[in-house]
Motif scaffolding. Structure first.
Motif, PDB file in Angstrom:
ATOM      1  N   SER A  23       0.827  -1.208   0.000  1.00  0.00           N
ATOM      2  CA  SER A  23       0.000   0.000   0.000  1.00  0.00           C
ATOM      3  C   SER A  23       0.858   1.253   0.000  1.00  0.00           C
ATOM      4  CB  SER A  23      -0.914   0.010   1.227  1.00  0.00           C
ATOM      5  OG  SER A  23      -0.151   0.152   2.418  1.00  0.00           O
ATOM      6  N   VAL A  24       0.249   2.343  -0.416  1.00  0.00           N
ATOM      7  CA  VAL A  24       0.921   3.641  -0.378  1.00  0.00           C
ATOM      8  C   VAL A  24       1.274   4.002   1.059  1.00  0.00           C
ATOM      9  CG1 VAL A  24       0.613   6.116  -0.790  1.00  0.00           C
ATOM     10  CG2 VAL A  24      -0.179   4.459  -2.494  1.00  0.00           C
ATOM     11  N   GLU A  25       0.356   3.719   1.980  1.00  0.00           N
ATOM     12  CA  GLU A  25       0.590   4.063   3.386  1.00  0.00           C
ATOM     13  C   GLU A  25       1.810   3.338   3.945  1.00  0.00           C
ATOM     14  OE1 GLU A  25      -3.347   5.018   2.111  1.00  0.00           O
ATOM     15  OE2 GLU A  25      -2.306   3.068   2.109  1.00  0.00           O
ATOM     16  N   SER A  26       1.963   2.056   3.590  1.00  0.00           N
ATOM     17  CA  SER A  26       3.109   1.298   4.103  1.00  0.00           C
ATOM     18  C   SER A  26       4.421   1.843   3.559  1.00  0.00           C
ATOM     19  CB  SER A  26       2.967  -0.187   3.743  1.00  0.00           C
ATOM     20  OG  SER A  26       3.157  -0.411   2.354  1.00  0.00           O
ATOM     21  N   ILE A  27       4.416   2.294   2.315  1.00  0.00           N
ATOM     22  CA  ILE A  27       5.637   2.853   1.732  1.00  0.00           C
ATOM     23  C   ILE A  27       5.945   4.216   2.343  1.00  0.00           C
ATOM     24  CG2 ILE A  27       6.653   3.723  -0.415  1.00  0.00           C
ATOM     25  CD1 ILE A  27       6.606   0.654  -0.069  1.00  0.00           C
ATOM     26  N   GLU A  28       4.933   5.020   2.589  1.00  0.00           N
ATOM     27  CA  GLU A  28       5.155   6.305   3.251  1.00  0.00           C
ATOM     28  C   GLU A  28       5.729   6.096   4.648  1.00  0.00           C
ATOM     29  OE1 GLU A  28       1.715   9.074   1.098  1.00  0.00           O
ATOM     30  OE2 GLU A  28       1.280   8.047   2.994  1.00  0.00           O
ATOM     31  N   GLU A  29       5.267   5.051   5.327  1.00  0.00           N
ATOM     32  CA  GLU A  29       5.752   4.753   6.670  1.00  0.00           C
ATOM     33  C   GLU A  29       7.229   4.394   6.662  1.00  0.00           C
ATOM     34  OE1 GLU A  29       3.844   2.189  10.197  1.00  0.00           O
ATOM     35  OE2 GLU A  29       4.654   0.925   8.586  1.00  0.00           O
ATOM     36  N   VAL A  30       7.635   3.483   5.774  1.00  0.00           N
ATOM     37  CA  VAL A  30       9.037   3.069   5.764  1.00  0.00           C
ATOM     38  C   VAL A  30       9.930   4.165   5.189  1.00  0.00           C
ATOM     39  CG1 VAL A  30       9.054   1.941   3.484  1.00  0.00           C
ATOM     40  CG2 VAL A  30      10.561   1.111   5.289  1.00  0.00           C
ATOM     41  N   SER A  31       9.411   4.951   4.264  1.00  0.00           N
ATOM     42  CA  SER A  31      10.194   6.054   3.692  1.00  0.00           C
ATOM     43  C   SER A  31      10.552   7.084   4.758  1.00  0.00           C
ATOM     44  CB  SER A  31       9.422   6.726   2.554  1.00  0.00           C
ATOM     45  OG  SER A  31       9.209   5.836   1.483  1.00  0.00           O
ATOM     46  N   ALA A  32       9.623   7.315   5.684  1.00  0.00           N
ATOM     47  CA  ALA A  32       9.888   8.274   6.755  1.00  0.00           C
ATOM     48  C   ALA A  32      11.021   7.790   7.647  1.00  0.00           C
ATOM     49  CB  ALA A  32       8.617   8.496   7.574  1.00  0.00           C
ATOM     50  N   VAL A  33      11.107   6.485   7.870  1.00  0.00           N
ATOM     51  CA  VAL A  33      12.167   5.928   8.709  1.00  0.00           C
ATOM     52  C   VAL A  33      13.498   5.893   7.949  1.00  0.00           C
ATOM     53  CG1 VAL A  33      12.902   3.925  10.049  1.00  0.00           C
ATOM     54  CG2 VAL A  33      10.489   4.561   9.992  1.00  0.00           C
ATOM     55  N   LEU A  34      13.439   5.533   6.672  1.00  0.00           N
ATOM     56  CA  LEU A  34      14.661   5.403   5.876  1.00  0.00           C
ATOM     57  C   LEU A  34      15.181   6.742   5.353  1.00  0.00           C
ATOM     58  CD1 LEU A  34      13.803   2.217   3.764  1.00  0.00           C
ATOM     59  CD2 LEU A  34      15.154   2.357   5.870  1.00  0.00           C
ATOM     60  N   LYS A  35      14.386   7.782   5.483  1.00  0.00           N
ATOM     61  CA  LYS A  35      14.758   9.122   5.015  1.00  0.00           C
ATOM     62  C   LYS A  35      14.917   9.173   3.495  1.00  0.00           C
ATOM     63  CE  LYS A  35      15.290  10.202   9.415  1.00  0.00           C
ATOM     64  NZ  LYS A  35      14.251  10.949  10.142  1.00  0.00           N
ATOM     65  N   ARG A  36      14.244   8.284   2.782  1.00  0.00           N
ATOM     66  CA  ARG A  36      14.305   8.235   1.320  1.00  0.00           C
ATOM     67  C   ARG A  36      13.263   7.217   0.846  1.00  0.00           C
ATOM     68  NH1 ARG A  36      20.217   6.534   1.926  1.00  0.00           N
ATOM     69  NH2 ARG A  36      19.627   7.068   4.071  1.00  0.00           N
ATOM     70  N   PRO A  37      12.787   7.363  -0.379  1.00  0.00           N
ATOM     71  CA  PRO A  37      11.881   6.345  -0.918  1.00  0.00           C
ATOM     72  C   PRO A  37      12.654   5.072  -1.237  1.00  0.00           C
ATOM     73  CG  PRO A  37      12.361   7.990  -2.589  1.00  0.00           C
ATOM     74  CD  PRO A  37      12.975   8.493  -1.312  1.00  0.00           C
ATOM     75  N   PRO A  38      12.081   3.898  -0.992  1.00  0.00           N
ATOM     76  CA  PRO A  38      12.796   2.651  -1.251  1.00  0.00           C
ATOM     77  C   PRO A  38      12.693   2.210  -2.708  1.00  0.00           C
ATOM     78  CG  PRO A  38      10.670   2.154  -0.301  1.00  0.00           C
ATOM     79  CD  PRO A  38      10.770   3.656  -0.350  1.00  0.00           C
TER      80      PRO A  38
END
Length: 721
Positions: free
Chosen positions: A234-249
C-alpha cells in the motif's frame, strides 16, 4: 577515508557526509530516473548468458531499464565473494555488461558478503573494494551491497568496533560507495528488508532508524514490502518506511518468486500494487520465477504497470477498466487487461519454430547444417501413409490458443490467489463431494449434481487438452521450463476427475483415488508433504476462500454438567430414520449402562468432544465389563471376559465428519485402561449402525469376536492391550 579499513563509526560518518555534500547537491539538481526491471536474485540454478541477453532485449522492447545481477547460487556473488573472477568468467561478465548497455539496460552488479564478513577487519574491506573494482573495470557503473538472509549476531571483534549490526553494515556501505566515486545507482539491501522482520515494528525499528539516519543519501535501499512475499503493498506502508529510511525505497518484489516451493509457478499479472506507489518509490525490480521463460508474463505486466502512471496515462495501450468489485483496479491499469496483452504476445513465442535468439541461434544453425547434407535414402516413390477406414486416424497436433494460455495462467496464478478457473474448480469439487449422496438418490438435487459433475468434467478435460496442445508447441525451450508443472497439474486434475466419476456411481472406484495401496502417482507430497500434514498449521487458506474448513475440537474429561448433553447425543443417535431401528425394539447393549450415568464414571475413563457449537461426542469405558453384562442380563463367555475384561463405547454427532477426534479419544482411553492393568477391551455395534461399524472396522486395533449365543443384530469387536 583511506582504503586501509573502517574507522570508528562516528568519525567515519562525519567525514563521509562532509565529503559527499557537493555531489549530493548535484544529484538534487538533476532528476534521477525511476529504476524498473528485473533482479536475478533467487535461490537455484542461475539463468544462462543467452537467457540474460534475451532478457535485455525484452526489457528494452517493453521500456524497462535495469537488471540487478544477484543470483544466490553464483559462488563469487555470495559464498566466495572475496575471490576475483577468472579470465574466462571476466570475459563472460564483460560480454553481459556490454549486452545490457547495448539495449539501454543498466547492469547493476551485487555482492552479498554477509555470510562471513568481519566488518571491522581492514583486509575484508579491502577485499570488498578490490572485487567491486574488478567488476568496474569490466564496464559496470552501478553496484549493490546486499545483507539479506544472514545471521544478525556479530562476532566479538565487530561488537567491540560498532555499537550495532546496522552501524557495521552502514559503515561498510558508505565507505564502498565513496570508494566507487558515488555511482548514480548504488543499492543497499538491509537485513530487515520487510516490515515483518522489524522489531517491534517499522516506525520503532532501531535497525531501520540507524540505516535511515547514517546511510548516505546517494545510496538507495531495497525493500520487499510488508512481507518477504508481499500480497499487497500500500501507499501508506511505503510512506511509513520512507519516513524511517529518510528516502523512498526501491521495491525488490517477490510476488512472482517461486524458489521457496518447487511445486509452484506464477504466471499471473503484476497486481495489488496501486500505481499511486510510483511517485512514492525510487524504483521496482521484480525477482521472478527461477525458470526463465515462464517469466514473460511477470516482466511484461510489470512493464505495463510502470508505464501506467497517473500523470502520463496508460501510454500506448488503453488500460482503463471499470472495477468488478472483486479487485481494486487503478483507472490507468487493469491486471486482467495487462495479462491478456502479455499472453497475446507470449503466444507468438510459443508458436515460433525458431528457438529464442533468432536465426543465428545454434539450433537454427544446426537445422540449416543438416538441411545441406545429403538426404537419407528412402524407398523411391513411397507415398505418405494413409490409414484405412477401420484403422486409427493419424494423430494431429492442434495449435496452441490464447484461451489455453489464459487457462495456464489461471492454474498457476499468484502466491495468494488462484485464477478464476482454478477457484471455480475447487468450489465445484467441494460442492460435489459435500452433496455426493444426491448422485445416487433420485431427488430434486440429483439433476443439479449430475449437471455440475458434467461441468467439472468438462473443465478437467480443458486442462488435458491445454496440456496436449502445449506439449506440441514448436518452441521447446518454453515447454521444457513448464513441463514438470503442467504434468503435475494434469495428474492432479485427473485424480479429482476420477474421484467425481466414482461418486456418480457410474464407474467402479478408481484405483488411483480409492485404493489403499495406490501407485506413486496417485498421491502427492513425499516427506515434505508428510511433515506438513502432521503439523498444526495446514496452509493459510488465502488461496481457497471457501474450503471445507478444518474444525477445532476439544477433548476433555467428562464432568457432571455434561450429563444432559451426553444423554441427548445418545438419544439422538438412536432415533429411527434411514437404516436405524427404533430404540424400543432394539436389544440393549452393555455399553448402554454407561449412559445411565447414575454413578459418575472415573475421570480417566470418560471423555467428551466439543466443537465451536457444543458437546458433539463422547467416549466412555469400564475397567470391568461384568457388572454391565449382569445388569442387562447378558451371558458372556468367561473366556471372552478374561481376554477382554474392559468395555468401551464412543459416539459422535454426524456434523463431526473428521474421524480423527474419535480416534484420539479411543486411543486415550485404551492407554488409560492398559495403564490400569486391563488386557483387552470389548465394544458392541449393532448391524444397523453402519456408520459406527465402518468406523471400528477401519481401526487396526479392533477385530471381530465370535461369541456364541449373542443376539443376531449385535457384533462384538475386541482390542488387545
Amino acid at each position: 577515508m583511506s582504503d586501509s579499513g573502517v574507522r570508528p563509526a562516528a568519525q567515519t560518518e562525519d567525514n563521509i557526509k562532509n565529503m559527499s555534500k557537493s555531489k549530493e547537491a548535484t544529484r538534487e539538481m538533476s532528476p534521477r530516473r525511476f529504476i524498473s526491471g528485473v533482479v536475478e536474485g533467487f535461490y537455484g540454478r542461475p539463468w544462462t548468458m543467452e537467457q540474460r541477453a534475451e532478457l535485455f532485449r525484452r526489457e528494452q522492447k517493453w521500456g524497462l531499464n535495469s537488471y540487478l545481477y544477484a543470483p544466490k547460487d553464483d559462488y563469487k556473488h555470495r559464498m566466495y565473494w572475496r575471490d576475483l573472477y577468472s579470465p574466462q568468467e571476466a570475459e563472460q561478465l564483460k560480454t553481459l555488461i556490454s549486452a545490457a548497455r547495448n539495449h539501454n539496460v543498466e547492469f547493476i552488479y551485487a555482492i552479498s558478503p554477509g555470510l562471513d564478513i568481519t566488518f571491522s577487519n581492514p583486509k575484508e574491506v579491502t577485499a570488498l573494494k578490490r572485487k567491486f573494482d574488478q567488476v568496474k573495470e569490466f564496464g559496470c557503473r552501478s553496484f549493490s551491497l546486499l545483507f539479506d538472509d544472514i545471521e544478525t549476531e556479530m562476532c566479538p571483534a565487530d561488537k567491540q568496533a560498532f555499537p550495532s549490526f546496522a552501524h557495521a553494515q552502514v559503515a561498510i556501505a558508505n565507505e564502498v560507495f565513496q570508494h566507487l566515486s558515488q555511482p548514480e545507482v548504488f543499492l543497499f539491501c538491509p537485513t530487515d528488508y520487510c516490515a515483518s522482520f522489524c522489531t517491534p515494528n517499522v516506525p520503532q525499528s532501531a535497525y531501520l532508524r540507524t540505516v535511515g539516519e547514517t546511510l548516505l543519501q546517494g545510496i538507495d535501499i531495497l525493500w520487499t514490502g510488508p512481507k518477504v512475499v508481499s500480497h499487497k503493498i500500500s501507499v501508506e506502508s511505503i510512506e511509513e518506511v520512507s519516513a524511517v529510511l529518510k528516502r523512498p525505497p526501491v521495491i525488490w518484489d517477490n510476488i512472482h518468486a517461486n524458489d521457496y516451493d518447487p511445486q509452484r509457478l506464477f504466471i499471473g499479472p503484476y497486481k495489488d500494487r496501486p500505481i499511486d506507489l510510483i511517485p512514492k518509490l525510487r524504483g521496482v525490480l521484480t525477482n521472478p520465477n527461477c525458470e526463465f521463460y515462464p517469466n514473460f508474463v511477470a516482466i511484461h505486466t510489470l512493464a505495463t504497470w510502470c508505464r501506467a502512471t497517473p500523470d502520463e496515462g496508460p501510454s500506448d495501450v488503453e488500460m482503463i477498466s471499470v472495477s468488478t468489485g472483486e479487485e481494486d483496479q487503478d483507472s490507468c491499469y487493469s491486471p486482467q487487461k495487462a495479462l491478456t496483452l502479455a499472453l497475446t504476445e507470449w503466444l507468438q513465442e510459443f508458436l515460433n519454430t525458431d528457438q529464442p535468439g533468432g536465426p543465428q541461434h545454434p539450433a537454427s544453425r544446426l537445422r540449416k547444417h543438416l538441411s545441406d547434407e545429403e538426404p537419407m535414402q528412402t524407398d523411391i516413390g513411397e507415398a505418405a501413409y494413409v490409414p484405412g477406414p477401420d484403422e486409427n486416424p493419424l494423430y494431429t497436433a492442434e495449435p496452441l490458443t490464447l484461451e489455453d494460455l489464459k487457462l495456464l495462467s489461471d492454474l498457476f496464478y499468484l502466491p495468494y490467489e488462484h485464477g478464476s478457473t482454478s477457484q471455480t474448480m475447487l468450489l465445484e469439487l467441494n460442492w460435489l463431494k459435500k452433496h455426493s449422496r444426491a448422485a445416487a438418490a433420485q431427488t430434486e438435487e440429483t439433476a443439479e449434481w449430475r449437471s455440475r459433475a458434467q461441468h467439472f468434467d468438462e473443465m478437467c478435460e480443458a486442462v488435458v487438452q491445454m496440456f496436449n496442445r502445449l506439449s506440441n508447441a514448436p518452441n521447446r525451450s518454453i515447454l521444457y521450463d513448464l513441463y514438470n508443472y503442467i504434468c503435475d497439474i494434469k495428474s492432479g486434475v485427473g485424480l479429482a476427475r476420477a474421484y467425481v466419476k466414482t461418486l456418480s456411481g457410474h464407474e467402479r472406484p478408481s484405483a488411483h483415488v480409492m485404493n489403499e495401496d495406490p501407485e506413486p502417482w496417485g498421491f502427492r507430497g513425499g516427506l515434505s508433504g508428510e511433515f506438513q500434514r502432521m503439523l498444526p498449521g495446514h496452509g493459510n487458506r488465502d488461496l481457497f476462500k471457501h474450503p471445507p474448513s478444518t474444525a477445532v475440537y476439544c477433548i476433555r474429561p467428562f464432568c457432571p454438567e455434561d450429563k444432559d448433553e451426553v444423554q441427548r447425543i445418545f438419544s439422538e443417535m438412536q432415533r429411527p430414520g434411514g437404516d436405524k431401528v427404533p430404540l424400543l425394539t432394539q436389544q440393549p447393549l452393555m455399553s448402554d449402562v454407561l449412559l445411565d450415568l447414575e454413578t459418575p464414571p472415573l475421570p480417566h475413563c470418560a471423555l467428551v468432544l466439543e466443537d465451536e457449537i457444543a458437546v458433539c461426542g463422547y467416549a466412555f469405558a469400564l475397567m470391568d465389563a461384568k457388572p454391565a453384562a449382569v445388569k442387562i442380563q447378558r451371558e458372556v463367555d468367561a473366556s471372552v471376559l478374561k481376554d477382554f475384561p474392559s468395555m468401551l463405547t464412543v459416539q459422535v454427532l454426524p456434523r463431526v465428519t473428521d474421524p480423527s477426534p474419535a480416534k484420539r479419544m479411543i486411543s486415550q482411553l485404551l492407554s488409560s485402561l492398559k495403564n490400569s492393568g486391563s488386557t483387552g477391551v470389548l465394544c458392541e455395534v449393532r448391524h444397523c449402525d453402519k456408520r459406527m461399524l465402518d468406523f471400528y472396522t477401519k481401526l487396526d486395533s479392533f477385530k471381530p469376536i465370535q461369541i456364541p449365543g449373542l443376539p443376531q443384530d449385535i457384533i462384538y469387536l475386541g482390542a488387545r492391550l
